[in-house]
Design a protein around this motif. Structure first.
Motif, PDB file in Angstrom:
ATOM      1  N   ILE A   1      46.673 -12.100  -2.245  1.00  0.00           N
ATOM      2  CA  ILE A   1      46.655 -13.174  -3.576  1.00  0.00           C
ATOM      3  C   ILE A   1      48.130 -14.133  -2.983  1.00  0.00           C
ATOM      4  O   ILE A   1      49.509 -13.458  -3.334  1.00  0.00           O
ATOM      5  CB  ILE A   1      46.787 -12.916  -5.279  1.00  0.00           C
ATOM      6  CG1 ILE A   1      45.964 -11.406  -5.229  1.00  0.00           C
ATOM      7  CG2 ILE A   1      46.813 -13.882  -5.891  1.00  0.00           C
ATOM      8  CD1 ILE A   1      45.903 -11.502  -6.534  1.00  0.00           C
ATOM      9  N   PHE A   2      47.372 -15.751  -2.283  1.00  0.00           N
ATOM     10  CA  PHE A   2      49.043 -16.056  -3.349  1.00  0.00           C
ATOM     11  C   PHE A   2      49.774 -17.147  -4.251  1.00  0.00           C
ATOM     12  O   PHE A   2      49.171 -17.444  -4.125  1.00  0.00           O
ATOM     13  CB  PHE A   2      49.395 -17.002  -1.563  1.00  0.00           C
ATOM     14  CG  PHE A   2      48.854 -16.663   0.122  1.00  0.00           C
ATOM     15  CD1 PHE A   2      50.134 -16.533   0.368  1.00  0.00           C
ATOM     16  CD2 PHE A   2      47.600 -16.900   0.371  1.00  0.00           C
ATOM     17  CE1 PHE A   2      50.065 -15.650   1.996  1.00  0.00           C
ATOM     18  CE2 PHE A   2      47.240 -16.652   1.757  1.00  0.00           C
ATOM     19  CZ  PHE A   2      48.409 -15.930   2.862  1.00  0.00           C
ATOM     20  N   GLU A   3      50.862 -16.766  -4.089  1.00  0.00           N
ATOM     21  CA  GLU A   3      52.006 -17.204  -5.097  1.00  0.00           C
ATOM     22  C   GLU A   3      52.227 -18.653  -4.741  1.00  0.00           C
ATOM     23  O   GLU A   3      52.691 -18.489  -4.254  1.00  0.00           O
ATOM     24  CB  GLU A   3      52.691 -16.598  -5.582  1.00  0.00           C
ATOM     25  CG  GLU A   3      52.091 -15.041  -6.499  1.00  0.00           C
ATOM     26  CD  GLU A   3      51.493 -14.894  -7.839  1.00  0.00           C
ATOM     27  OE1 GLU A   3      51.063 -16.102  -8.486  1.00  0.00           O
ATOM     28  OE2 GLU A   3      50.763 -14.058  -7.861  1.00  0.00           O
TER      29      GLU A   3
ATOM     30  N   GLY B   1      33.003 -17.604   9.622  1.00  0.00           N
ATOM     31  CA  GLY B   1      33.212 -18.429   8.311  1.00  0.00           C
ATOM     32  C   GLY B   1      33.644 -19.725   8.476  1.00  0.00           C
ATOM     33  O   GLY B   1      34.414 -19.576   9.302  1.00  0.00           O
ATOM     34  N   PRO B   2      33.332 -20.217   6.779  1.00  0.00           N
ATOM     35  CA  PRO B   2      34.159 -21.683   7.259  1.00  0.00           C
ATOM     36  C   PRO B   2      35.500 -21.758   6.494  1.00  0.00           C
ATOM     37  O   PRO B   2      35.931 -20.936   6.887  1.00  0.00           O
ATOM     38  CB  PRO B   2      33.017 -22.423   6.533  1.00  0.00           C
ATOM     39  CG  PRO B   2      33.225 -21.101   5.053  1.00  0.00           C
ATOM     40  CD  PRO B   2      32.816 -19.951   5.915  1.00  0.00           C
ATOM     41  N   SER B   3      36.015 -22.980   7.120  1.00  0.00           N
ATOM     42  CA  SER B   3      37.785 -22.690   6.781  1.00  0.00           C
ATOM     43  C   SER B   3      38.371 -23.248   5.742  1.00  0.00           C
ATOM     44  O   SER B   3      37.482 -22.828   4.813  1.00  0.00           O
ATOM     45  CB  SER B   3      37.652 -24.687   7.359  1.00  0.00           C
ATOM     46  OG  SER B   3      39.855 -24.936   7.018  1.00  0.00           O
ATOM     47  N   GLY B   4      39.327 -22.221   5.943  1.00  0.00           N
ATOM     48  CA  GLY B   4      40.016 -21.964   4.104  1.00  0.00           C
ATOM     49  C   GLY B   4      39.303 -20.273   3.792  1.00  0.00           C
ATOM     50  O   GLY B   4      39.025 -19.846   2.578  1.00  0.00           O
ATOM     51  N   CYS B   5      38.119 -20.127   4.636  1.00  0.00           N
ATOM     52  CA  CYS B   5      37.597 -18.492   3.649  1.00  0.00           C
ATOM     53  C   CYS B   5      38.036 -16.778   4.304  1.00  0.00           C
ATOM     54  O   CYS B   5      37.543 -16.558   3.016  1.00  0.00           O
ATOM     55  CB  CYS B   5      36.124 -18.463   4.148  1.00  0.00           C
ATOM     56  SG  CYS B   5      36.398 -17.721   5.553  1.00  0.00           S
ATOM     57  N   GLY B   6      39.336 -16.964   4.727  1.00  0.00           N
ATOM     58  CA  GLY B   6      40.069 -16.267   4.190  1.00  0.00           C
ATOM     59  C   GLY B   6      39.703 -14.925   5.839  1.00  0.00           C
ATOM     60  O   GLY B   6      40.717 -13.862   6.017  1.00  0.00           O
ATOM     61  N   LYS B   7      39.526 -15.615   6.886  1.00  0.00           N
ATOM     62  CA  LYS B   7      39.598 -15.251   7.759  1.00  0.00           C
ATOM     63  C   LYS B   7      41.167 -14.276   8.396  1.00  0.00           C
ATOM     64  O   LYS B   7      41.034 -12.830   8.735  1.00  0.00           O
ATOM     65  CB  LYS B   7      38.843 -15.777   9.130  1.00  0.00           C
ATOM     66  CG  LYS B   7      37.562 -16.764   8.558  1.00  0.00           C
ATOM     67  CD  LYS B   7      36.197 -17.011   9.482  1.00  0.00           C
ATOM     68  CE  LYS B   7      37.506 -18.224   9.823  1.00  0.00           C
ATOM     69  NZ  LYS B   7      37.225 -19.553   9.167  1.00  0.00           N
ATOM     70  N   THR B   8      42.054 -15.817   8.632  1.00  0.00           N
ATOM     71  CA  THR B   8      43.239 -15.400   9.542  1.00  0.00           C
ATOM     72  C   THR B   8      44.073 -14.299   8.153  1.00  0.00           C
ATOM     73  O   THR B   8      43.863 -13.469   9.196  1.00  0.00           O
ATOM     74  CB  THR B   8      43.420 -16.377   9.514  1.00  0.00           C
ATOM     75  OG1 THR B   8      43.004 -16.969  10.597  1.00  0.00           O
ATOM     76  CG2 THR B   8      44.712 -16.205   9.722  1.00  0.00           C
ATOM     77  N   THR B   9      43.801 -14.669   7.383  1.00  0.00           N
ATOM     78  CA  THR B   9      44.696 -13.952   6.085  1.00  0.00           C
ATOM     79  C   THR B   9      44.242 -12.667   6.075  1.00  0.00           C
ATOM     80  O   THR B   9      45.229 -11.662   6.454  1.00  0.00           O
ATOM     81  CB  THR B   9      44.406 -14.494   4.790  1.00  0.00           C
ATOM     82  OG1 THR B   9      44.600 -15.591   4.893  1.00  0.00           O
ATOM     83  CG2 THR B   9      44.897 -13.508   4.139  1.00  0.00           C
ATOM     84  N   THR B  10      42.542 -12.286   6.577  1.00  0.00           N
ATOM     85  CA  THR B  10      42.637 -10.947   6.651  1.00  0.00           C
ATOM     86  C   THR B  10      42.464 -10.082   7.614  1.00  0.00           C
ATOM     87  O   THR B  10      43.515  -8.949   8.184  1.00  0.00           O
ATOM     88  CB  THR B  10      40.914 -11.025   6.577  1.00  0.00           C
ATOM     89  OG1 THR B  10      39.961 -11.110   5.393  1.00  0.00           O
ATOM     90  CG2 THR B  10      40.430  -9.011   6.747  1.00  0.00           C
TER      91      THR B  10
ATOM     92  N   SER C   1      36.456 -16.151  14.177  1.00  0.00           N
ATOM     93  CA  SER C   1      35.764 -17.360  14.720  1.00  0.00           C
ATOM     94  C   SER C   1      35.582 -18.707  14.088  1.00  0.00           C
ATOM     95  O   SER C   1      35.229 -18.169  13.092  1.00  0.00           O
ATOM     96  CB  SER C   1      34.876 -17.386  15.866  1.00  0.00           C
ATOM     97  OG  SER C   1      34.432 -18.024  16.877  1.00  0.00           O
ATOM     98  N   HIS C   2      35.004 -20.336  14.284  1.00  0.00           N
ATOM     99  CA  HIS C   2      33.920 -20.447  13.041  1.00  0.00           C
ATOM    100  C   HIS C   2      33.356 -20.954  14.255  1.00  0.00           C
ATOM    101  O   HIS C   2      32.644 -22.155  13.653  1.00  0.00           O
ATOM    102  CB  HIS C   2      35.088 -21.870  12.523  1.00  0.00           C
ATOM    103  CG  HIS C   2      35.602 -22.758  13.239  1.00  0.00           C
ATOM    104  ND1 HIS C   2      37.351 -22.542  13.340  1.00  0.00           N
ATOM    105  CD2 HIS C   2      35.165 -22.841  14.244  1.00  0.00           C
ATOM    106  CE1 HIS C   2      37.064 -24.019  14.584  1.00  0.00           C
ATOM    107  NE2 HIS C   2      36.466 -23.621  14.867  1.00  0.00           N
ATOM    108  N   ASP C   3      33.050 -20.061  14.713  1.00  0.00           N
ATOM    109  CA  ASP C   3      32.249 -20.540  16.893  1.00  0.00           C
ATOM    110  C   ASP C   3      30.653 -20.127  16.103  1.00  0.00           C
ATOM    111  O   ASP C   3      30.933 -18.916  16.358  1.00  0.00           O
ATOM    112  CB  ASP C   3      32.606 -21.292  17.787  1.00  0.00           C
ATOM    113  CG  ASP C   3      31.492 -21.517  18.827  1.00  0.00           C
ATOM    114  OD1 ASP C   3      29.938 -21.894  17.805  1.00  0.00           O
ATOM    115  OD2 ASP C   3      31.751 -22.131  19.632  1.00  0.00           O
TER     116      ASP C   3
END
Ligand SMILES: Nc1ncnc2c1ncn2[C@@H]1O[C@H](COP(=O)(O)OP(=O)(O)OP(=O)(O)O)[C@@H](O)[C@H]1O
Ligand SMILES: [Mg+2]
Lengths: 384, 243
Positions: A10-12, A38-47, A197-199
């Motif tokens: 959770i980002f504050e 998944g689409p942009s901003g769905c949390g892939k990088t964060t995970t 990936s988002h491809d």
């Protein structure tokens, strides 16, 4: 093996809190590539970044090879995880050799050993060590830099790799080449890889499993063929696109659909034999002709066989093409469409005929999975 | 083409002017007068350089660590305001700084070195700060991601990548410093300012130039020296001059 257990971030922010990853639980078996899609901003990088603590998790646990990583020193943890960041991030002040050997040097390898390792890795990524090792990153093309980024992550031979859109900066043609090289490499190295990936096409090509994310949640984790055949909900379905049946053509091999019990003729057979055999096997248009070595040499059309007398060797026509057992259905379809034919002989590595593939068999094979998927998808609903 | 022709023409004109000036000074006995000051020039140049070396190395020794500290993420909140304070510091004329430091530290070398230090500190701190905060976050993430500790990150990635900008700061600072040292004479610290200001007071142009010309030469020499050091020290991959 990598296992995530209720991993949450959770980002504050000033505008309130953002749940970037919401109780992600999943497992990647050793030696497999799992694609986070998944689409942009769905949390892939964060995970991904929670695994090597670039982003500290709000809650949840990460296990690597069964060991809870929360007890490990951050630096030790990271040195044992290969990390390829999306922006490549080579160190401009270091030569290519220094970049590649960054982790081995941190681990205190002696100079001789890490030098050798650098040359070894250059071979792996198909770049000439004599030309490139002494260059600086700014003297390389984008694609070459990306390969060096992968080599740097592989340097200390970590069992686990995290890759964030590692081939994103490369043009489509070179990307396909690098993907192929990487898959070949993976066959030998058997790393456990999480790959963002988002491809979709990249995901289908590279992934042993695909994890679909939506708004911080893991929606579906399946093998690519299962995913395409049985998307869990409308979101996944629309994300995969309405040509998902066609995408499966890439995944299914000719060998999966081939019918090996086929009728053929030899050059020495009469046309009457050919006609009889076509009737026997129910071939409407033509029959395959093979030589003594069981290699495809041509075909005899029904029209010729029924109107003419003589031997097959005098009246055959050239084949529209052949297809290898290991090729994808996509290639088979492409040849069929281009040559306006409904069947193709299938050959093995030695060029011998081992069966044939028909359009009907292909559609039936793909359709069967979809029909089965539809049944399992609707069954609980009707049962309830 | 045209540009290079103009350039060549310009060069010839400068040479001609220098030659004419030389001839004129010789004719008026100016050179003899100038040479009469030579022992003074030698002594004062050493003093001048010593002031620069003291204040400059002090400024480097304080400015770079200060820039590093301010660039740490934990300092992000206060860093900008501290940089603002330093900026205000430079808008105060050097002469005023010297006067102020004299009122605290009295007359002599100590207040001069202190005043020069203050005047030199800012460009070094500012460039160190800018060089370090200008490094792309991706680079820092890559460095952290492969398992470098914060110290390793600083010395293996951040400083080498900021070095070119840091050297630019040192170069500006020391050139300013050499050019400002003459003012130190006014608070009794010596240096080539002695010839310049006394020459002005006595209306003795030869004496004034005997101070001014070496000062200018020193500034150019220091500038060139730092440029050479930067060329050799900054890694090739991040050195635009060696690309
Ligand atoms: N440092 C941060 N502070 C606040 N919010 C953040 C931060 N990093 C990410 N987020 C938010 O978390 C969510 C997930 O971000 P993330 O970077 O994981 O997305 P992504 O799936 O990798 O997207 P993309 O495909 O665009 O890279 C986004 O809504 C993003 O705005
Ligand atoms: Mg991302």
């Amino acid at each position: 093996m990598i296992r995530l257990e209720n991993l949450t971030k959770i980002f504050e922010t000033q505008k309130g809190s953002v749940i970037a990853a919401d109780h992600i639980t999943m497992e990647v078996p050793s030696g497999e590539i799992c694609i986070l899609l998944g689409p942009s901003g769905c949390g892939k990088t964060t995970t991904l970044k929670m695994i090597n603590r670039i982003v500290p998790p709000t809650s949840g646990k990460v296990f690597i090879e069964g060991e809870d990583t929360s007890g490990m020193q951050t630096e030790d943890l990271r040195r044992n995880i290969g990390y390829v960041i999306q922006q490549i991030g080579l160190f401009p002040n270091m030569t290519i050799e220094e970049n590649i050997t960054a982790v081995p040097r941190l681990l205190g390898w002696d100079a001789k050993r890490y030098r050798e390792r650098a040359r070894e890795l250059m071979d792996v990524i198909a770049m000439d060590p004599n030309i490139y090792l002494n260059r600086y990153p700014s003297e390389l093309s984008g694609g070459q830099q990306q390969r060096i980024g992968v080599a740097r992550a592989l340097a200390a031979d970590p069992p686990v790799m995290l890759m964030d859109e590692p081939f994103g900066a490369i043009d489509p043609i070179n990307r396909a080449v690098i993907q192929d090289e990487f898959l070949k490499m993976q066959q030998a190295l058997k790393k456990t890889i999480l790959f963002v990936s988002h491809d979709i096409d990249e995901a289908i090509k590279m992934g042993d499993r695909i994890a679909i994310f939506r708004a911080g949640r893991l929606v579906q984790l399946s093998e690519p063929d299962d995913l395409l055949a049985a998307p869990k909900d409308e979101f996944v379905e629309s994300f995969l696109g309405d040509d998902r049946a066609l995408k499966r053509l890439n995944l299914v091999r000719v060998g999966d659909v081939v019918s090996s019990d086929i009728g053929t003729v030899n050059p020495g057979d009469t046309l009457a034999t050919a006609l009889k055999r076509m009737d026997e096997y129910g071939y409407q248009l033509s029959i395959l002709m093979v030589n003594e070595q069981n290699e495809p040499v041509g075909m005899v059309p029904r029209s010729v066989a029924s109107l003419t007398r003589g031997y097959c060797r005098d009246h055959f026509q050239p084949l529209p093409g052949t297809i290898h057992m290991g090729d994808s259905l996509r290639k088979a379809t492409s040849i069929m469409f281009a040559e306006d034919t409904t069947w193709l002989p299938c050959i093995d590595d030695n060029g011998k005929v081992c069966g044939q593939i028909t359009q009907r068999a292909m559609t039936r094979h793909l359709g069967a999975r979809f029909r089965a998927a539809a049944r399992t998808a609707t069954a609980p609903a009707t049962g309830a | 083409m045209l540009a290079s022709m103009l350039q060549r023409f310009g060069r010839i004109m400068v040479l001609a002017a220098v030659f004419a000036a030389g001839a004129w000074t010789y004719a008026t006995g100016f050179i003899d007068e100038f040479l009469w000051h030579w022992p003074d020039v030698q002594y004062l140049t050493m003093q001048h350089l010593w002031l620069t070396a003291m204040s400059g190395s002090l400024a480097i020794a304080v400015g770079i660590p200060l820039g590093i500290v301010l660039s740490r993420p934990s300092m992000a909140r206060v860093a900008e305001s501290i940089m603002q304070v330093l900026n205000v510091g430079t808008t105060i004329p050097t002469l005023a700084v010297l006067a102020l430091s004299m009122s605290f530290l009295g007359i002599g070398t100590t207040p001069a070195v202190f005043g020069l230090f203050v005047a030199t500190l800012l460009p070094i701190t500012r460039n160190t700060f800018a060089g370090l905060t200008g490094i792309s976050p991706a680079l820092l993430e890559a460095a952290a991601g492969i398992g470098m500790s914060p110290t390793q990150r600083l010395f293996r990635v951040e400083l080498p990548n900021a070095l070119y900008v840091i050297f630019a700061g040192i170069r500006t600072a020391l050139t300013i410093n050499v050019g400002t040292v003459p003012l130190a004479f006014l608070i009794g610290a010596g240096g080539l300012g002695e010839l310049i200001f006394t020459g002005i007071d006595l209306f003795d142009p030869a004496m004034m130039l005997a101070g001014a010309i070496p000062t200018a030469m020193l500034a150019i020499a220091v500038d060139a020296l730092i440029a050479v050091i930067a060329f050799l020290v900054v890694p090739r991959g991040v050195n635009p001059n060696r690309a």
